[in-house]
Design a protein around this motif. Structure first.
Motif, PDB file in Angstrom:
ATOM      1  N   ASP A  80      21.624   9.071 -11.629  1.00  0.00           N
ATOM      2  CA  ASP A  80      22.925   8.886 -12.277  1.00  0.00           C
ATOM      3  C   ASP A  80      23.591   7.611 -11.753  1.00  0.00           C
ATOM      4  O   ASP A  80      24.131   7.595 -10.645  1.00  0.00           O
ATOM      5  CB  ASP A  80      23.813  10.106 -12.012  1.00  0.00           C
ATOM      6  N   CYS A  81      23.505   6.557 -12.540  1.00  0.00           N
ATOM      7  CA  CYS A  81      24.084   5.270 -12.141  1.00  0.00           C
ATOM      8  C   CYS A  81      24.321   4.417 -13.385  1.00  0.00           C
ATOM      9  O   CYS A  81      23.950   4.797 -14.487  1.00  0.00           O
ATOM     10  CB  CYS A  81      23.156   4.554 -11.163  1.00  0.00           C
ATOM     11  N   LEU A  82      24.921   3.249 -13.166  1.00  0.00           N
ATOM     12  CA  LEU A  82      25.202   2.320 -14.263  1.00  0.00           C
ATOM     13  C   LEU A  82      23.968   1.521 -14.656  1.00  0.00           C
ATOM     14  O   LEU A  82      23.888   0.973 -15.750  1.00  0.00           O
ATOM     15  CB  LEU A  82      26.315   1.351 -13.858  1.00  0.00           C
ATOM     16  N   GLY A  83      23.039   1.426 -13.759  1.00  0.00           N
ATOM     17  CA  GLY A  83      21.823   0.652 -13.957  1.00  0.00           C
ATOM     18  C   GLY A  83      21.264   0.274 -12.604  1.00  0.00           C
ATOM     19  O   GLY A  83      21.795   0.664 -11.567  1.00  0.00           O
ATOM     20  N   GLY A  84      20.169  -0.493 -12.608  1.00  0.00           N
ATOM     21  CA  GLY A  84      19.554  -0.866 -11.343  1.00  0.00           C
ATOM     22  C   GLY A  84      18.532   0.169 -10.921  1.00  0.00           C
ATOM     23  O   GLY A  84      18.045   0.948 -11.744  1.00  0.00           O
ATOM     24  N   GLY A 143       0.801  -1.224   0.000  1.00  0.00           N
ATOM     25  CA  GLY A 143       0.000   0.000   0.000  1.00  0.00           C
ATOM     26  C   GLY A 143       0.830   1.268   0.000  1.00  0.00           C
ATOM     27  O   GLY A 143       0.278   2.360  -0.161  1.00  0.00           O
ATOM     28  N   ASP A 144       2.146   1.163   0.210  1.00  0.00           N
ATOM     29  CA  ASP A 144       3.002   2.354   0.131  1.00  0.00           C
ATOM     30  C   ASP A 144       3.050   2.845  -1.309  1.00  0.00           C
ATOM     31  O   ASP A 144       3.001   2.050  -2.251  1.00  0.00           O
ATOM     32  CB  ASP A 144       4.449   2.040   0.562  1.00  0.00           C
ATOM     33  N   ASP A 145       3.129   4.152  -1.459  1.00  0.00           N
ATOM     34  CA  ASP A 145       3.400   4.720  -2.776  1.00  0.00           C
ATOM     35  C   ASP A 145       4.917   4.736  -2.910  1.00  0.00           C
ATOM     36  O   ASP A 145       5.612   5.421  -2.164  1.00  0.00           O
ATOM     37  CB  ASP A 145       2.853   6.153  -2.880  1.00  0.00           C
ATOM     38  N   VAL A 146       5.413   3.968  -3.872  1.00  0.00           N
ATOM     39  CA  VAL A 146       6.858   3.777  -4.006  1.00  0.00           C
ATOM     40  C   VAL A 146       7.342   4.417  -5.294  1.00  0.00           C
ATOM     41  O   VAL A 146       6.785   4.180  -6.362  1.00  0.00           O
ATOM     42  CB  VAL A 146       7.212   2.265  -3.983  1.00  0.00           C
ATOM     43  N   SER A 147       8.380   5.229  -5.142  1.00  0.00           N
ATOM     44  CA  SER A 147       8.985   5.895  -6.301  1.00  0.00           C
ATOM     45  C   SER A 147      10.257   5.151  -6.674  1.00  0.00           C
ATOM     46  O   SER A 147      11.070   4.813  -5.823  1.00  0.00           O
ATOM     47  CB  SER A 147       9.346   7.342  -5.953  1.00  0.00           C
ATOM     48  N   VAL A 148      10.417   4.930  -7.973  1.00  0.00           N
ATOM     49  CA  VAL A 148      11.574   4.177  -8.469  1.00  0.00           C
ATOM     50  C   VAL A 148      12.337   5.066  -9.454  1.00  0.00           C
ATOM     51  O   VAL A 148      11.757   5.622 -10.379  1.00  0.00           O
ATOM     52  CB  VAL A 148      11.137   2.870  -9.163  1.00  0.00           C
ATOM     53  N   TYR A 149      13.631   5.169  -9.223  1.00  0.00           N
ATOM     54  CA  TYR A 149      14.521   5.955 -10.084  1.00  0.00           C
ATOM     55  C   TYR A 149      15.495   5.002 -10.749  1.00  0.00           C
ATOM     56  O   TYR A 149      15.875   3.980 -10.182  1.00  0.00           O
ATOM     57  CB  TYR A 149      15.309   6.989  -9.269  1.00  0.00           C
ATOM     58  N   GLY A 150      15.911   5.363 -11.958  1.00  0.00           N
ATOM     59  CA  GLY A 150      16.847   4.497 -12.667  1.00  0.00           C
ATOM     60  C   GLY A 150      17.754   5.269 -13.601  1.00  0.00           C
ATOM     61  O   GLY A 150      17.650   6.494 -13.741  1.00  0.00           O
ATOM     62  N   ARG A 151      18.607   4.530 -14.226  1.00  0.00           N
ATOM     63  CA  ARG A 151      19.599   5.094 -15.161  1.00  0.00           C
ATOM     64  C   ARG A 151      18.883   5.748 -16.336  1.00  0.00           C
ATOM     65  O   ARG A 151      17.886   5.215 -16.834  1.00  0.00           O
ATOM     66  CB  ARG A 151      20.517   3.979 -15.655  1.00  0.00           C
ATOM     67  N   ARG A 169      14.749   4.676   1.864  1.00  0.00           N
ATOM     68  CA  ARG A 169      15.334   4.800   0.520  1.00  0.00           C
ATOM     69  C   ARG A 169      16.336   3.662   0.367  1.00  0.00           C
ATOM     70  O   ARG A 169      17.238   3.513   1.195  1.00  0.00           O
ATOM     71  CB  ARG A 169      16.028   6.146   0.356  1.00  0.00           C
ATOM     72  N   VAL A 170      16.173   2.880  -0.683  1.00  0.00           N
ATOM     73  CA  VAL A 170      17.054   1.741  -0.926  1.00  0.00           C
ATOM     74  C   VAL A 170      17.807   1.991  -2.236  1.00  0.00           C
ATOM     75  O   VAL A 170      17.183   2.208  -3.279  1.00  0.00           O
ATOM     76  CB  VAL A 170      16.248   0.417  -1.023  1.00  0.00           C
ATOM     77  N   ASN A 171      19.115   1.941  -2.152  1.00  0.00           N
ATOM     78  CA  ASN A 171      19.956   2.113  -3.340  1.00  0.00           C
ATOM     79  C   ASN A 171      20.406   0.726  -3.790  1.00  0.00           C
ATOM     80  O   ASN A 171      21.335   0.153  -3.235  1.00  0.00           O
ATOM     81  CB  ASN A 171      21.159   2.991  -3.012  1.00  0.00           C
ATOM     82  N   ASN A 172      19.720   0.198  -4.785  1.00  0.00           N
ATOM     83  CA  ASN A 172      20.076  -1.092  -5.372  1.00  0.00           C
ATOM     84  C   ASN A 172      20.497  -0.876  -6.823  1.00  0.00           C
ATOM     85  O   ASN A 172      19.972  -1.496  -7.741  1.00  0.00           O
ATOM     86  CB  ASN A 172      18.907  -2.089  -5.297  1.00  0.00           C
ATOM     87  N   THR A 173      21.474   0.009  -6.980  1.00  0.00           N
ATOM     88  CA  THR A 173      21.995   0.259  -8.319  1.00  0.00           C
ATOM     89  C   THR A 173      23.122  -0.722  -8.601  1.00  0.00           C
ATOM     90  O   THR A 173      23.691  -1.322  -7.691  1.00  0.00           O
ATOM     91  CB  THR A 173      22.536   1.697  -8.423  1.00  0.00           C
ATOM     92  N   PHE A 174      23.440  -0.865  -9.874  1.00  0.00           N
ATOM     93  CA  PHE A 174      24.601  -1.689 -10.247  1.00  0.00           C
ATOM     94  C   PHE A 174      25.849  -1.153  -9.550  1.00  0.00           C
ATOM     95  O   PHE A 174      26.707  -1.910  -9.119  1.00  0.00           O
ATOM     96  CB  PHE A 174      24.814  -1.667 -11.769  1.00  0.00           C
ATOM     97  N   ASP A 175      25.898   0.181  -9.431  1.00  0.00           N
ATOM     98  CA  ASP A 175      27.059   0.829  -8.795  1.00  0.00           C
ATOM     99  C   ASP A 175      27.231   0.356  -7.351  1.00  0.00           C
ATOM    100  O   ASP A 175      28.336   0.022  -6.923  1.00  0.00           O
ATOM    101  CB  ASP A 175      26.897   2.354  -8.774  1.00  0.00           C
ATOM    102  N   SER A 176      26.122   0.368  -6.589  1.00  0.00           N
ATOM    103  CA  SER A 176      26.220   0.009  -5.169  1.00  0.00           C
ATOM    104  C   SER A 176      26.549  -1.476  -5.006  1.00  0.00           C
ATOM    105  O   SER A 176      27.326  -1.853  -4.121  1.00  0.00           O
ATOM    106  CB  SER A 176      24.934   0.360  -4.422  1.00  0.00           C
ATOM    107  N   VAL A 177      25.967  -2.307  -5.868  1.00  0.00           N
ATOM    108  CA  VAL A 177      26.265  -3.742  -5.815  1.00  0.00           C
ATOM    109  C   VAL A 177      27.724  -3.980  -6.192  1.00  0.00           C
ATOM    110  O   VAL A 177      28.446  -4.730  -5.523  1.00  0.00           O
ATOM    111  CB  VAL A 177      25.316  -4.542  -6.731  1.00  0.00           C
ATOM    112  N   LEU A 178      28.171  -3.315  -7.263  1.00  0.00           N
ATOM    113  CA  LEU A 178      29.570  -3.443  -7.681  1.00  0.00           C
ATOM    114  C   LEU A 178      30.504  -2.999  -6.559  1.00  0.00           C
ATOM    115  O   LEU A 178      31.502  -3.662  -6.285  1.00  0.00           O
ATOM    116  CB  LEU A 178      29.834  -2.625  -8.954  1.00  0.00           C
ATOM    117  N   GLU A 179      30.181  -1.887  -5.905  1.00  0.00           N
ATOM    118  CA  GLU A 179      31.030  -1.384  -4.814  1.00  0.00           C
ATOM    119  C   GLU A 179      31.150  -2.427  -3.698  1.00  0.00           C
ATOM    120  O   GLU A 179      32.242  -2.691  -3.202  1.00  0.00           O
ATOM    121  CB  GLU A 179      30.466  -0.066  -4.254  1.00  0.00           C
ATOM    122  N   ASP A 180      30.016  -3.016  -3.310  1.00  0.00           N
ATOM    123  CA  ASP A 180      30.044  -4.047  -2.254  1.00  0.00           C
ATOM    124  C   ASP A 180      30.860  -5.264  -2.686  1.00  0.00           C
ATOM    125  O   ASP A 180      31.701  -5.758  -1.933  1.00  0.00           O
ATOM    126  CB  ASP A 180      28.617  -4.496  -1.895  1.00  0.00           C
TER     127      ASP A 180
END
Length: 193
Positions: A151-155, A119-127, A166-177
């Motif tokens: 601004d990211c590689l994807g995700g 039921g949350d209104d969820v906003s999604v941002y991407g590359r 706020r959850v950052n599940n970008t390719f960048d953050s995964v790659l960094e980890d």
């Protein structure tokens, strides 16, 4: 005794005394000269030892400095190679297309969605360039909507005002980890340590 005899005796005695003084002076001069030569030899030997010690110390310092410089150049070269590998991985991630890009993006969105309440209104941002892909994926999620570019590689970057998450599940953050967790293994493999 005649005066001549006395004068002669005094003269002889003066000559003898002068000879003794001269002999003592020569002996003393020889002692001083010998002591000076000994001192000079000791000073010369000490100076040679000091020069040898300074030469050895300077050699050790230069050797140590050269080793440190070589080590720094090796580390710099390794950093450069690791940077190139990372850039190559980033380029691969940006270049992902089709099913591979969609599958990864879906997995990242699914992993982020567990943080939000139904039921949350969820906003999604991407590359930039992934808008159509994200909109087609978001059609499967109720209350999720494409909110713009990130601004990211994807995700995805996913947020909700209701849950203030706020959850950052970008390719960048995964790659960094992954990069941080495996940097030693990557380095070992690249440089066969």
């Amino acid at each position: 005794m005649s005066l001549d005899t006395v004068v002669e005796d005094i003269r002889d005695e003066a000559h003898a005394r002068a000879e003794d003084i001269r002999a003592e002076g020569e002996a003393r001069a020889e002692e001083i000269e010998s002591a000076a030569e000994t001192d000079a030899e000791e000073i010369l030997e000490s100076a040679e030892t000091e020069v040898d010690r300074e030469i050895e110390q300077l050699r050790e310092q230069r050797l140590s400095s050269a080793k440190l410089e070589a080590k720094q150049k090796r580390l710099e070269a390794r950093r450069d190679v690791l940077g190139e590998v990372r850039e190559s991985v980033e380029d691969e991630l940006v270049g992902l297309e089709g099913d591979s890009r969609e599958d990864l993006t879906r997995d990242l969105l699914e992993a982020a969605s567990v943080e939000f309440e139904a039921g949350d209104d969820v906003s999604v941002y991407g590359r930039p360039g992934d808008e159509a892909l994200l909109e087609s994926i978001l059609a499967d999620y109720d209350g999720y909507e494409y909110a713009g570019e990130y601004d990211c590689l994807g995700g995805v970057v996913v947020e909700s005002a209701q849950s203030r998450v706020r959850v950052n599940n970008t390719f960048d953050s995964v790659l960094e980890d992954v990069w941080e967790d495996n940097l030693q293994a990557i380095s070992n493999r690249l440089f066969e340590q």
